[in-house]
Design a protein around this motif. Structure first.
Motif, PDB file in Angstrom:
ATOM      1  N   ALA A   1      -4.442 -75.088  32.738  1.00 43.22           N
ATOM      2  CA  ALA A   1      -3.474 -74.280  32.000  1.00 43.22           C
ATOM      3  C   ALA A   1      -3.955 -72.858  31.749  1.00 43.22           C
ATOM      4  CB  ALA A   1      -3.157 -74.963  30.665  1.00 43.22           C
ATOM      5  N   PHE A   2      -5.234 -72.673  31.457  1.00 49.60           N
ATOM      6  CA  PHE A   2      -5.707 -71.376  30.964  1.00 49.60           C
ATOM      7  C   PHE A   2      -6.615 -70.620  31.926  1.00 49.60           C
ATOM      8  CE2 PHE A   2      -5.622 -73.987  26.847  1.00 49.60           C
ATOM      9  CZ  PHE A   2      -4.279 -73.738  26.653  1.00 49.60           C
ATOM     10  N   ALA A   3      -7.259 -71.305  32.868  1.00 47.77           N
ATOM     11  CA  ALA A   3      -8.266 -70.646  33.704  1.00 47.77           C
ATOM     12  C   ALA A   3      -7.602 -69.838  34.817  1.00 47.77           C
ATOM     13  CB  ALA A   3      -9.222 -71.678  34.297  1.00 47.77           C
ATOM     14  N   ARG A   4      -8.400 -69.007  35.453  1.00 49.94           N
ATOM     15  CA  ARG A   4      -7.932 -68.185  36.577  1.00 49.94           C
ATOM     16  C   ARG A   4      -8.232 -68.920  37.875  1.00 49.94           C
ATOM     17  NH1 ARG A   4      -6.990 -62.989  34.679  1.00 49.94           N
ATOM     18  NH2 ARG A   4      -7.868 -62.556  32.622  1.00 49.94           N
ATOM     19  N   TRP A   5      -7.203 -69.061  38.702  1.00 50.97           N
ATOM     20  CA  TRP A   5      -7.325 -69.768  39.969  1.00 50.97           C
ATOM     21  C   TRP A   5      -6.985 -68.833  41.123  1.00 50.97           C
ATOM     22  CZ3 TRP A   5      -8.855 -74.931  40.239  1.00 50.97           C
ATOM     23  CH2 TRP A   5      -8.921 -75.601  39.020  1.00 50.97           C
ATOM     24  N   ALA A   6      -7.826 -68.825  42.145  1.00 51.77           N
ATOM     25  CA  ALA A   6      -7.552 -68.020  43.339  1.00 51.77           C
ATOM     26  C   ALA A   6      -6.443 -68.689  44.136  1.00 51.77           C
ATOM     27  CB  ALA A   6      -8.814 -67.892  44.187  1.00 51.77           C
ATOM     28  N   PRO A   7      -5.393 -67.940  44.519  1.00 46.30           N
ATOM     29  CA  PRO A   7      -4.302 -68.550  45.282  1.00 46.30           C
ATOM     30  C   PRO A   7      -4.781 -68.985  46.663  1.00 46.30           C
ATOM     31  CG  PRO A   7      -4.073 -66.157  45.244  1.00 46.30           C
ATOM     32  CD  PRO A   7      -5.199 -66.490  44.306  1.00 46.30           C
ATOM     33  N   PRO A   8      -4.111 -69.966  47.255  1.00 45.52           N
ATOM     34  CA  PRO A   8      -4.532 -70.421  48.588  1.00 45.52           C
ATOM     35  C   PRO A   8      -4.278 -69.341  49.628  1.00 45.52           C
ATOM     36  CG  PRO A   8      -2.452 -71.433  47.950  1.00 45.52           C
ATOM     37  CD  PRO A   8      -2.949 -70.703  46.745  1.00 45.52           C
ATOM     38  N   PRO A   9      -5.092 -69.282  50.686  1.00 43.74           N
ATOM     39  CA  PRO A   9      -4.872 -68.279  51.733  1.00 43.74           C
ATOM     40  C   PRO A   9      -3.606 -68.571  52.516  1.00 43.74           C
ATOM     41  CG  PRO A   9      -6.601 -69.815  52.379  1.00 43.74           C
ATOM     42  CD  PRO A   9      -6.252 -70.142  50.959  1.00 43.74           C
ATOM     43  N   ALA A  10      -3.119 -67.557  53.192  1.00 47.91           N
ATOM     44  CA  ALA A  10      -1.901 -67.708  53.991  1.00 47.91           C
ATOM     45  C   ALA A  10      -2.234 -68.382  55.320  1.00 47.91           C
ATOM     46  CB  ALA A  10      -1.254 -66.351  54.237  1.00 47.91           C
ATOM     47  N   LEU A  11      -1.351 -69.252  55.767  1.00 48.02           N
ATOM     48  CA  LEU A  11      -1.537 -69.918  57.046  1.00 48.02           C
ATOM     49  C   LEU A  11      -1.398 -68.907  58.189  1.00 48.02           C
ATOM     50  CD1 LEU A  11       0.477 -73.230  56.561  1.00 48.02           C
ATOM     51  CD2 LEU A  11      -1.971 -73.043  57.008  1.00 48.02           C
ATOM     52  N   PRO A  12      -2.111 -69.097  59.283  1.00 44.27           N
ATOM     53  CA  PRO A  12      -1.945 -68.193  60.432  1.00 44.27           C
ATOM     54  C   PRO A  12      -0.564 -68.355  61.044  1.00 44.27           C
ATOM     55  CG  PRO A  12      -3.329 -70.078  61.008  1.00 44.27           C
ATOM     56  CD  PRO A  12      -3.113 -70.147  59.523  1.00 44.27           C
ATOM     57  N   ASP A  13      -0.145 -67.339  61.807  1.00 37.64           N
ATOM     58  CA  ASP A  13       1.152 -67.406  62.473  1.00 37.64           C
ATOM     59  C   ASP A  13       1.190 -68.588  63.434  1.00 37.64           C
ATOM     60  OD1 ASP A  13       1.964 -65.140  61.157  1.00 37.64           O
ATOM     61  OD2 ASP A  13       1.270 -63.788  62.736  1.00 37.64           O
ATOM     62  N   ILE A  14       2.276 -69.340  63.363  1.00 34.88           N
ATOM     63  CA  ILE A  14       2.437 -70.524  64.202  1.00 34.88           C
ATOM     64  C   ILE A  14       3.217 -70.140  65.441  1.00 34.88           C
ATOM     65  CG2 ILE A  14       3.373 -72.852  64.336  1.00 34.88           C
ATOM     66  CD1 ILE A  14       2.999 -73.112  61.359  1.00 34.88           C
TER      67      ILE A  14
ATOM     68  N   SER B   1      -8.748 -72.900  61.953  1.00 41.06           N
ATOM     69  CA  SER B   1      -8.733 -71.515  61.491  1.00 41.06           C
ATOM     70  C   SER B   1      -9.467 -71.392  60.159  1.00 41.06           C
ATOM     71  CB  SER B   1      -7.295 -71.011  61.344  1.00 41.06           C
ATOM     72  OG  SER B   1      -6.640 -71.697  60.294  1.00 41.06           O
ATOM     73  N   GLU B   2      -9.869 -70.173  59.823  1.00 37.81           N
ATOM     74  CA  GLU B   2     -10.570 -69.936  58.559  1.00 37.81           C
ATOM     75  C   GLU B   2      -9.691 -70.289  57.370  1.00 37.81           C
ATOM     76  OE1 GLU B   2     -12.822 -66.269  56.188  1.00 37.81           O
ATOM     77  OE2 GLU B   2     -12.107 -66.013  58.244  1.00 37.81           O
ATOM     78  N   ALA B   3      -8.402 -69.923  57.452  1.00 36.85           N
ATOM     79  CA  ALA B   3      -7.483 -70.236  56.358  1.00 36.85           C
ATOM     80  C   ALA B   3      -7.271 -71.740  56.237  1.00 36.85           C
ATOM     81  CB  ALA B   3      -6.146 -69.525  56.572  1.00 36.85           C
ATOM     82  N   GLY B   4      -7.193 -72.418  57.370  1.00 37.36           N
ATOM     83  CA  GLY B   4      -7.002 -73.860  57.340  1.00 37.36           C
ATOM     84  C   GLY B   4      -8.173 -74.580  56.708  1.00 37.36           C
ATOM     85  N   GLN B   5      -9.391 -74.147  57.034  1.00 39.84           N
ATOM     86  CA  GLN B   5     -10.569 -74.768  56.454  1.00 39.84           C
ATOM     87  C   GLN B   5     -10.729 -74.406  54.983  1.00 39.84           C
ATOM     88  OE1 GLN B   5     -13.984 -73.873  58.864  1.00 39.84           O
ATOM     89  NE2 GLN B   5     -13.120 -74.819  60.707  1.00 39.84           N
ATOM     90  N   ALA B   6     -10.085 -73.321  54.534  1.00 38.00           N
ATOM     91  CA  ALA B   6     -10.148 -72.924  53.126  1.00 38.00           C
ATOM     92  C   ALA B   6      -9.062 -73.587  52.289  1.00 38.00           C
ATOM     93  CB  ALA B   6     -10.047 -71.406  53.005  1.00 38.00           C
ATOM     94  N   GLY B   7      -8.272 -74.496  52.898  1.00 39.39           N
ATOM     95  CA  GLY B   7      -7.296 -75.261  52.130  1.00 39.39           C
ATOM     96  C   GLY B   7      -5.884 -74.732  52.158  1.00 39.39           C
ATOM     97  N   ALA B   8      -5.558 -73.843  53.104  1.00 35.99           N
ATOM     98  CA  ALA B   8      -4.219 -73.253  53.132  1.00 35.99           C
ATOM     99  C   ALA B   8      -3.143 -74.294  53.413  1.00 35.99           C
ATOM    100  CB  ALA B   8      -4.153 -72.139  54.182  1.00 35.99           C
ATOM    101  N   TRP B   9      -3.437 -75.248  54.286  1.00 35.26           N
ATOM    102  CA  TRP B   9      -2.425 -76.240  54.678  1.00 35.26           C
ATOM    103  C   TRP B   9      -1.969 -77.065  53.480  1.00 35.26           C
ATOM    104  CZ3 TRP B   9       0.414 -76.798  58.953  1.00 35.26           C
ATOM    105  CH2 TRP B   9       1.124 -77.989  59.130  1.00 35.26           C
TER     106      TRP B   9
END
Length: 249
Positions: free
Chosen positions: A114-127, A143-151
């Motif tokens: 509720a209160f902490a700061r969270w970094a938004p997920p990265p954008a998926l690469p163009d499909i 992809s780098e974004a995929g391994q960082a949890g974008a999916w």
């Protein structure tokens, strides 16, 4: 999250979760740390907090009502322990909300959501090509974004851990009645109403935060802040454990 001090009633009422279901995961924390009092937690911290073969807490699964408030009818702790073969197994264990150990831990997770700061997920690469084809999905996963949890829209907590070593000792203030003989640890906690300076597009403060001229809503706002565990009087040794004597009946 696992060892924070209990929330007061005002903070509990202000809790709002970001999704109907939220799964939080982190590095293993000894289950003994969640169950320990202040003295026991200090001993675990001094020992390095190693999990080893003991049961550990890995996270939690929390539910929210339609308005985002915590659904206290559903809560699960993600626990891990080693089986007879020595392999660590994880399981979601139902836990009740409240002032006991499990309930306090659940409220700690809810406060972080509720209160902490969270970094938004990265954008998926163009499909390109067929979005559901195996080759396209594999390219996204690699992809780098995929391994960082974008999916899966994974968000990462923006958290600065406490330092490994306590800060240098400050000089003894004048007027103290008597010198302290032992230090202690202050448990991590949430502090309401902390002044946060407002910054412009270049990251500079637009005005004072505490001094004359500070205006709430124009030069600063008030937010709830997470205060990590802090070593009190690091120049002194920790107090020995309190001895409890049992009297015969």
């Amino acid at each position: 999250m696992v060892t924070t001090a209990p929330l007061d009633s005002g903070m509990r009422a202000a809790l709002r979760l970001p999704a109907p279901w939220s799964l939080m995961v982190h590095e293993p924390v000894p289950l003994a740390a969640a169950q320990a009092d202040d003295d026991g937690l200090a001993e675990l911290i001094e020992a390095g907090g190693c999990v080893g073969y003991q049961p550990a807490v890995l996270g939690a699964l929390l539910a929210a009502r339609a308005d985002g408030a915590v659904d206290t009818a559903a809560g699960f702790l993600l626990l891990a322990a080693r089986d007879a073969a020595g392999h660590r197994r994880a399981v979601l264990q139902p836990a009740a909300w409240g002032d006991h150990t499990g309930g306090r831990v659940l409220y700690g997770y809810a406060a972080q959501l509720a209160f902490a700061r969270w970094a938004p997920p990265p954008a998926l690469p163009d499909i390109c090509g067929r979005p559901s084809s195996r080759s396209t999905l594999a390219r996204i996963a690699r992809s780098e974004a995929g391994q960082a949890g974008a999916w899966h829209q994974v968000r990462v907590l923006d958290f600065t851990p406490p330092p490994d070593q306590p800060p240098a000792a400050r000089p003894e203030p004048a007027g103290r009645r008597g010198p302290l003989t032992a230090g202690t640890w202050r448990r991590a906690h949430w502090k309401p109403g902390v002044r946060i300076g407002i910054r412009d597009e270049h990251g500079r403060l637009v005005g004072p935060v505490y001094k004359e001229g500070a205006i709430e809503g124009q030069t600063f706002t008030r937010e709830r802040c997470f205060i990590p565990r802090t070593r009190i009087r690091p120049d002194l040794p920790l107090a020995p454990a309190t001895t409890i004597y049992r009297t015969p009946r």
